[in-house]
Design an enzyme around this catalytic site. Structure first.
Site, mmCIF file in Angstrom:
data_model
loop_
_atom_site.group_PDB
_atom_site.id
_atom_site.type_symbol
_atom_site.label_atom_id
_atom_site.label_comp_id
_atom_site.label_asym_id
_atom_site.label_seq_id
_atom_site.Cartn_x
_atom_site.Cartn_y
_atom_site.Cartn_z
ATOM 1 C CB ALA A 13 33.881 -5.502 58.599
ATOM 2 C CB SER A 15 36.152 -13.170 60.700
ATOM 3 O OG SER A 15 34.758 -13.280 60.936
ATOM 4 N N GLY A 16 36.138 -13.885 57.743
ATOM 5 C CA GLY A 16 35.449 -14.556 56.656
ATOM 6 C C GLY A 16 35.376 -16.036 56.948
ATOM 7 N N GLY A 83 28.452 -4.262 52.384
ATOM 8 C CA GLY A 83 28.015 -3.433 51.272
ATOM 9 C C GLY A 83 28.937 -2.267 50.977
ATOM 10 C CG HIS A 236 24.060 -5.924 51.969
ATOM 11 N ND1 HIS A 236 23.091 -5.285 52.709
ATOM 12 C CD2 HIS A 236 25.247 -5.510 52.475
ATOM 13 C CE1 HIS A 236 23.667 -4.508 53.605
ATOM 14 N NE2 HIS A 236 24.976 -4.636 53.483
ATOM 15 C CG ASP A 237 27.023 -8.593 55.398
ATOM 16 O OD1 ASP A 237 26.263 -7.622 55.214
ATOM 17 O OD2 ASP A 237 28.149 -8.476 55.940
ATOM 18 C CB THR A 238 22.209 -6.803 56.135
ATOM 19 O OG1 THR A 238 23.392 -6.284 56.733
ATOM 20 C CG2 THR A 238 21.042 -6.574 57.073
ATOM 21 C CD GLN A 304 33.940 -6.205 65.479
ATOM 22 O OE1 GLN A 304 34.359 -5.418 64.634
ATOM 23 N NE2 GLN A 304 32.967 -7.072 65.220
#
Length: 489
Positions: A13, A15-16, A83, A236-238, A304
């Site tokens: 959310a 950075s990439g 997600g 899904h990153d998690t 953040q």
């Protein structure tokens, strides 16, 4: 020596990154190299909070091209993201409407409406997914109610990682682990639930059947003309982060720590009983048919926002100043909806403390102390809920992801939970992404095999709980008060 070069595109959310992994078969070693890192964030567009998917796609292509320019032969590519969010396409594959972000307010109030009309228990029995106001189920309802003029133009709905894979390959895919986060997948059939889809207003024809991780979606043609397979990883990153968590035995829990904190355990079966429903536990899909039984915690999003609002650039200095302050003077509930996307996070935290007759955190360090203590206490509560749900205590907690670099929060977590904490790997989502690629390339047998590789190559740090710490005493006091109330009830 036999090497494999796999590229992980890992979008978060905030950075990439495009990461190159080099796997050496003979010694089972895995090394990561960052090729390109770029910012991501929320944007305001036509009254909505949105993602700049064009900018993200450009950054992805730039990173992939950099690898190719080095003359490296890429064996495969995988993409994982956050997600629930989606992109709508027409018959020609062009976008319909805006790529609205989950922190937009368009779905406010719709979760309560769904529970009233469909029944909370029925929704949970069908999906097994926790109730969050921004789940795709409610986002789609908001879209179809508020923008009905878009519906005739929509042919496809792709979740974020599937959209970017489509942009690289021209092929559509609906990856299972991410699809389960929508609250639209039936937990018994692993397919879209027709009743939930009907309530959302979406057409089932917009979706293809979810596929489990490990299939090749299509191919990206690099500037040199080579066709490179794009693998449907646990997108899904998690889900990817959990794959890379070096869990050892059934008594290990995990905490994927970043913008969100996701705490849970792996299970071969879902938990959808009344206890799980009351605790708002989710049963998200994992690799190899496993379930990620977990709970969402607001995580470092609060920090953040404070860093952004106070223009703080030196995080280590802030953590050092925070560590010098006494613990548990300012306590909030990080999971309160008021913190999803307030106009001013600092003011919202201060207001929450004021409303509960606590001291007001004013300085940067006091705000950070409030966030860290509150998160650690919430971690302890959630871990207790999870242990009660499965009927067995945990012996260790693995903290993975970018947040595991915060040594103060790691120690607070160990102290509050009264459990040994193992921190690392930092790039867990990237590693889990790579793990599925290596399995698809037949380099590794399964998730457990990959975790052995992670255990021997990742930098792991152990934090032992200190029962004499301030936060440990605070937790003990809370438990004593609860027990007294239960006895007197």
């Amino acid at each position: 020596m036999t090497f494999r070069n796999c590229v992980a595109v890992d979008l978060g959310a905030s950075s990439g990154r495009v990461m190159l992994a080099r796997y050496e078969r003979e010694c089972r070693s895995l090394t990561l190299r960052e090729i390109h890192r770029f910012k991501n964030g929320l944007h305001s567009q036509n009254g909505y909070v949105t993602w700049n998917v064009d900018s993200l796609e450009s950054a992805i292509r730039l990173g992939l091209n950099k690898v190719c320019e080095e003359g490296i032969r890429i064996d495969s590519i995988g993409i994982d993201t956050w997600g629930v969010d989606f992109v709508l396409l027409d018959q020609q594959g062009q976008r319909v409407g805006l790529p609205v972000a989950y922190r937009d307010s368009r779905s406010n109030g719709l979760m309560a409406q769904a529970q009233q009309q469909l029944g909370k228990r029925d929704i949970y029995q069908r999906s097994g997914i926790q109730f969050l106001p921004f789940n795709t189920l409610y986002q789609l309802r908001a879209l179809t109610e508020q923008q009905p003029e878009l519906i005739p133009h929509i042919a496809h709905a792709l979740l974020m990682p599937d959209y970017f894979s489509y942009r690289l390959t021209g092929k559509m895919n609906w990856e299972y682990t991410n699809a389960t986060t929508t609250q639209l997948v039936n937990i018994n059939s692993d397919d879209w639930d027709e009743s939930l889809l009907a309530w959302s207003g979406a057409n089932k024809a917009w979706f293809g059947r979810p596929t489990h991780p490990g299939n090749v979606i299509g191919h990206w043609i690099c500037p040199q003309g080579n066709e490179i397979p794009v693998v449907a990883v646990a997108s899904h990153d998690t889900a990817s982060a959990v794959i890379a968590s070096p869990l050892n035995g059934s008594r290990a829990a995990y905490l994927s720590s970043g913008t969100w904190s996701l705490m849970g355990f792996e299970s071969q079966t879902p938990f959808t009983n009344d206890t799980a429903l009351a605790a708002n536990i989710t049963n998200e899909g994992g690799a190899e048919g496993r379930y990620r039984v977990l709970k969402n915690i607001m995580g470092l999003w609060l920090l953040q926002r404070v860093l952004q609002e106070r223009q703080i650039n030196d995080l280590p200095a802030l953590i050092a100043a925070t560590q010098a302050l006494p613990a548990c003077r300012f306590i909030i509930n990080p999971n309160d909806d008021r913190f999803i996307n307030p106009e001013a996070m600092c003011s919202e935290i201060q207001a929450a403390c004021r409303e509960t007759a606590q001291p007001i955190p004013e300085s940067d360090a006091e705000l950070a102390r409030c966030i860290f203590d509150s998160l650690a206490l919430l971690y302890a509560d959630v871990l207790h809920e999870l242990a009660q749900l499965r009927g067995e205590d945990f012996s260790q907690l693995h903290i993975v992801g970018g947040g595991c670099q915060n040594t103060l929060l790691n120690q607070l977590c160990a102290d509050a939970c009264g459990i040994r904490v193992i921190a690392g790997p930092v790039e867990a989502s990237t590693l889990g992404n790579i793990g599925i690629q290596l399995m698809t390339l037949d380099e590794l047998n399964n998730v457990d095999d990959f975790r052995q590789v992670v255990s021997t190559t990742a930098n792991l740090t152990t934090f032992t709980p200190n029962p004499d710490s301030e936060i440990a005493h605070y937790v003990a006091q809370i438990h004593s008060t609860r027990q007294t109330k239960e006895l007197c009830a």
